[in-house]
Write an enzyme that holds these catalytic residues in place. Structure first.
Site, PDB file in Angstrom:
ATOM      1  N   ARG A  37       0.836  -1.215   0.000  1.00  7.20           N
ATOM      2  CA  ARG A  37       0.000   0.000   0.000  1.00  7.20           C
ATOM      3  C   ARG A  37       0.869   1.263   0.000  1.00  7.20           C
ATOM      4  NH1 ARG A  37      -3.735   1.196   5.154  1.00  7.20           N
ATOM      5  NH2 ARG A  37      -1.677   0.945   6.101  1.00  7.20           N
ATOM      6  N   SER A 131       1.922 -21.248   8.459  1.00  4.00           N
ATOM      7  CA  SER A 131       2.447 -21.320   9.824  1.00  4.00           C
ATOM      8  C   SER A 131       3.964 -21.330   9.806  1.00  4.00           C
ATOM      9  CB  SER A 131       1.950 -22.583  10.507  1.00  4.00           C
ATOM     10  OG  SER A 131       2.529 -22.674  11.787  1.00  4.00           O
ATOM     11  N   LYS A 185      -5.718 -24.361   9.817  1.00  6.33           N
ATOM     12  CA  LYS A 185      -4.698 -23.506  10.441  1.00  6.33           C
ATOM     13  C   LYS A 185      -5.167 -23.050  11.828  1.00  6.33           C
ATOM     14  CE  LYS A 185      -1.128 -20.618  10.816  1.00  6.33           C
ATOM     15  NZ  LYS A 185      -1.427 -19.615  11.785  1.00  6.33           N
ATOM     16  N   ASN A 189      -3.344 -23.844  15.465  1.00  2.25           N
ATOM     17  CA  ASN A 189      -2.980 -22.888  16.511  1.00  2.25           C
ATOM     18  C   ASN A 189      -3.589 -23.278  17.859  1.00  2.25           C
ATOM     19  OD1 ASN A 189      -1.945 -21.577  14.272  1.00  2.25           O
ATOM     20  ND2 ASN A 189      -2.475 -19.554  15.035  1.00  2.25           N
ATOM     21  N   GLU A 192      -1.533 -25.859  19.298  1.00  2.38           N
ATOM     22  CA  GLU A 192      -0.297 -25.201  19.764  1.00  2.38           C
ATOM     23  C   GLU A 192      -0.509 -24.622  21.180  1.00  2.38           C
ATOM     24  OE1 GLU A 192       1.362 -22.475  16.757  1.00  2.38           O
ATOM     25  OE2 GLU A 192       1.469 -20.988  18.356  1.00  2.38           O
TER      26      GLU A 192
HETATM   27  N1  LIG Z   1       3.919 -12.220  12.001  1.00  3.73           N
HETATM   28  C1  LIG Z   1       3.792 -13.545  12.040  1.00  3.73           C
HETATM   29  O1  LIG Z   1       4.568 -14.279  12.662  1.00  3.73           O
HETATM   30  C2  LIG Z   1       2.668 -14.201  11.305  1.00  3.73           C
HETATM   31  C3  LIG Z   1       2.621 -15.576  11.251  1.00  3.73           C
HETATM   32  C4  LIG Z   1       1.638 -16.184  10.501  1.00  3.73           C
HETATM   33  C5  LIG Z   1       0.708 -15.396   9.842  1.00  3.73           C
HETATM   34  N2  LIG Z   1       0.760 -14.030   9.922  1.00  3.73           N
HETATM   35  C6  LIG Z   1      -0.245 -13.264   9.197  1.00  3.73           C
HETATM   36  O2  LIG Z   1       0.352 -12.732   8.020  1.00  3.73           O
HETATM   37  C7  LIG Z   1      -0.268 -11.488   7.672  1.00  3.73           C
HETATM   38  C8  LIG Z   1       0.818 -10.438   7.529  1.00  3.73           C
HETATM   39  O3  LIG Z   1       1.506 -10.304   8.771  1.00  3.73           O
HETATM   40  P1  LIG Z   1       2.663  -9.232   9.009  1.00  3.73           P
HETATM   41  O4  LIG Z   1       3.070  -9.371  10.436  1.00  3.73           O
HETATM   42  O5  LIG Z   1       3.685  -9.357   7.966  1.00  3.73           O
HETATM   43  O6  LIG Z   1       1.969  -7.845   8.700  1.00  3.73           O
HETATM   44  P2  LIG Z   1       0.869  -7.001   9.557  1.00  3.73           P
HETATM   45  O7  LIG Z   1       1.590  -6.171  10.546  1.00  3.73           O
HETATM   46  O8  LIG Z   1      -0.194  -7.917  10.044  1.00  3.73           O
HETATM   47  O9  LIG Z   1       0.259  -6.055   8.418  1.00  3.73           O
HETATM   48  C9  LIG Z   1       1.026  -5.036   7.824  1.00  3.73           C
HETATM   49  C10 LIG Z   1       0.829  -5.036   6.322  1.00  3.73           C
HETATM   50  O10 LIG Z   1      -0.566  -4.853   6.008  1.00  3.73           O
HETATM   51  C11 LIG Z   1      -0.676  -3.739   5.099  1.00  3.73           C
HETATM   52  N3  LIG Z   1      -1.966  -3.086   5.270  1.00  3.73           N
HETATM   53  C12 LIG Z   1      -2.555  -2.703   6.423  1.00  3.73           C
HETATM   54  N4  LIG Z   1      -3.748  -2.139   6.170  1.00  3.73           N
HETATM   55  C13 LIG Z   1      -3.926  -2.176   4.818  1.00  3.73           C
HETATM   56  C14 LIG Z   1      -4.963  -1.757   3.946  1.00  3.73           C
HETATM   57  N5  LIG Z   1      -6.087  -1.211   4.425  1.00  3.73           N
HETATM   58  N6  LIG Z   1      -4.790  -1.939   2.611  1.00  3.73           N
HETATM   59  C15 LIG Z   1      -3.664  -2.505   2.131  1.00  3.73           C
HETATM   60  N7  LIG Z   1      -2.655  -2.918   2.913  1.00  3.73           N
HETATM   61  C16 LIG Z   1      -2.779  -2.759   4.242  1.00  3.73           C
HETATM   62  C17 LIG Z   1       0.477  -2.862   5.477  1.00  3.73           C
HETATM   63  O11 LIG Z   1       0.739  -1.918   4.468  1.00  3.73           O
HETATM   64  P3  LIG Z   1       1.484  -0.537   4.822  1.00  3.73           P
HETATM   65  O12 LIG Z   1       2.958  -0.850   4.783  1.00  3.73           O
HETATM   66  O13 LIG Z   1       1.075   0.378   3.750  1.00  3.73           O
HETATM   67  O14 LIG Z   1       1.023  -0.110   6.182  1.00  3.73           O
HETATM   68  C18 LIG Z   1       1.572  -3.899   5.645  1.00  3.73           C
HETATM   69  O15 LIG Z   1       2.059  -4.340   4.412  1.00  3.73           O
HETATM   70  C19 LIG Z   1      -1.273 -11.214   8.791  1.00  3.73           C
HETATM   71  O16 LIG Z   1      -2.546 -11.667   8.401  1.00  3.73           O
HETATM   72  C20 LIG Z   1      -0.786 -12.059   9.933  1.00  3.73           C
HETATM   73  O17 LIG Z   1      -1.825 -12.427  10.828  1.00  3.73           O
HETATM   74  C21 LIG Z   1       1.724 -13.429  10.617  1.00  3.73           C
END
Ligand SMILES: NC(=O)c1ccc[n+]([C@@H]2O[C@H](COP(=O)([O-])OP(=O)(O)OC[C@H]3O[C@@H](n4cnc5c(N)ncnc54)[C@H](OP(=O)(O)O)[C@@H]3O)[C@@H](O)[C@H]2O)c1
Length: 484
Positions: A37, A131, A185, A189, A192
């Protein structure tokens, strides 16, 4: 407009999306288009990883133009509204036959809703549980995709190329249609949560019962990790217990505030299980244990309530036997937790009309994900031998392990109760085990009570039909309409 040079695209370049994009780019044959974005994340990623030869896009139109057909894009944005916002944009620039994959942590009913809406445009929609956290995304996660068979033809090879590999097999399989992947998934969890709580209870019992230090208990877990409990969670438990805080020189575990957080997937697993009528008591207790820990104000007030009169101390000459009992109790309770989790997947598949291969699910959890463990091979064996197995813990291997561990398990639950040490996951697992194997349950009395106050009727053990006792009349029995 750029030429269509990429075979896969990633939207959302925070930690998960950028790592997944790098993983994809590192595999032979993939060219990866990337879009975020806000432009800064795209610029940073492309500049930091020239070796990936990303194809950056700064609008959805550019992104669509850079993708070969059928266009395939993985969304890795914040779950919830942001996912819907990105889908709306992609639907505008994609065409029938293209594939939108949501790799975020979506709640499966949202995935079912989104799949239905997107399918009406002719575009395929795949909810894929991923995961393994940041490291998994980069090096190889366990992937649980749902969606149509048609989309799996294109998506399968791509996801197989980036998934973790366990015993030569990629940790990804087409779970089932629409929300099946995110459902599995979610249960992953939940399991887990149960596994972590059981390990925490084992640690607590050993520490409070034997006075061993966290470092000594780390050695015990490291030893357990060489046997049937071998798993990532046992391995990291030893690491955490061994860690010393740099500021205080105390064991780190003693300076971490004892209030466990949660992101909600445990609660989803339990809420879904309640709706399905599937008792996942281990997962529920683990979820509630986190909630209980996170109410310091209640805990402060309740601290004045009395506990057992005598302090808990395992006699010196019984310490080794007690630790072995805890190990066996942990293994038995773990079998119950997984049995309950797979029961929920089975019930979900029946409810939502998915065909889910439970053995394949256990296999894709052997690598890349948090609950990866040697134990999952035994689950795969059980379902290979008996695909319709109604209760996982009754498979010969698990039944034998439970038979071997049950006396120890009972001793540990008794010891915990007498010592005033909370062991909700250990004890609820044992109650589930005893409940399921019981010849007669007091459910008969519950039915009697229900009939008394609500005329809810009951069935009899000795004849067909539905009955009601005229409790406020002469207490004779009449045949009745079934109002169970
Ligand atoms: N972190 C982990 O360990 C983990 C593990 C498994 C699954 N996940 C899942 O993977 C996904 C991504 O996780 P993450 O930790 O990398 O990121 P995040 O912090 O959950 O999300 C940030 C991302 O979302 C974008 N975003 C937020 N609002 C938006 C909107 N309205 N339109 C378009 N883009 C938008 C942000 O863009 P901007 O840069 O423009 O703000 C950024 O690229 C999530 O669903 C999370 O639950 C995460």
């Amino acid at each position: 407009m750029p030429e269509a040079s990429a075979n896969i695209g990633v939207v959302g370049l925070a930690v998960m999306g950028s790592n997944l994009a790098r993983n994809l780019a590192s595999r032979e044959g993939n060219t990866v288009a990337v879009l975020n974005r806000s432009r800064a994340k795209t610029d940073e990623l492309v500049a930091a990883h020239p070796e990936a030869q990303f194809v950056p896009a700064f609008s959805y139109e550019e992104f669509a133009a850079s993708l070969q057909k059928p266009r395939t894009a993985i969304i890795m944005v914040k779950a919830g509204g942001p996912t819907d916002a990105v889908i709306d944009e992609l639907v505008k620039v994609f065409e029938p036959g293209d594939i939108i994959v949501d790799g975020g942590n979506a709640y499966f009913p949202d995935t079912i809703r989104r799949e239905k809406a997107v399918r009406s445009t002719g575009i395929n929609y795949v909810g894929a549980g991923i995961s393994g956290g940041e490291e998994g995304a980069l090096l190889g996660p366990s992937i649980m995709p749902g969606g149509s068979d048609e989309s799996w033809v294109t998506l399968g090879p791509i996801l197989r190329s980036i998934a973790a590999v366990a015993e030569g097999e990629p940790c990804v399989t087409h779970i089932g249609h629409n929300g099946a992947g995110h459902f599995v998934k979610m249960v992953h969890n939940g399991i887990e949560y149960a596994d972590m709580q059981l390990i925490a209870e084992a640690y607590d019992l050993i520490r409070r019962g034997t006075g061993k230090t966290p470092a000594q208990i780390a050695d015990i877990f490291a030893e357990w990790n060489r046997g049937e409990l071998e798993s990532y969670l046992i391995e990291i438990t030893a690491e955490v217990l061994r860690q010393v805080d740099a500021t205080t020189s105390l064991p780190l575990v003693d300076v971490i505030l004892d209030q466990a957080g949660a992101k909600g997937t445990g609660a989803w697993t339990v809420q879904t299980a309640l709706a399905l009528g599937t008792p996942v008591s281990g997962i529920a207790e683990a979820t509630f244990a986190r909630s209980l820990s996170s109410h310091p104000e209640q805990r402060a007030v309740a601290a004045s309530l009395p506990g057992p009169a005598e302090a808990f101390q395992v006699p010196e000459d019984q310490v080794d036997a007690f630790i072995e009992d805890v190990r066996l109790a942990l293994y038995a309770s773990k079998i119950v937790a997984y049995s309950q989790g797979f029961d929920e997947i089975r019930a979900g598949a029946a409810e939502y009309d998915w065909t889910i291969d439970l053995g394949a699910v256990s296999k894709i959890w052997r690598g890349g994900c948090i609950i990866r463990a040697q134990f999952l091979n035994r689950i795969a064996d059980a379902y290979a031998e008996s695909p319709e197995l109604p209760v996982l813990m009754t498979a010969p291997y698990f039944a034998e392990a439970l038979a071997r561990g049950q006396a120890a398990w009972r001793r540990v639950v008794v010891a915990a109760a007498q010592a005033g040490i909370p062991a909700p996951a250990f004890s609820s697992s044992l109650s589930y085990y005893d409940g399921l194997r019981a010849d007669r349950l007091p459910a008969a009395l519950v039915q009697g009570q229900r009939d008394f106050f609500g005329a809810h009727t009951y069935k009899r053990v000795d004849k067909e039909g539905t009955f009601h006792t005229l409790w406020s009349g002469d207490r004779s029995e009449v045949e009745a309409e079934d109002t169970h």
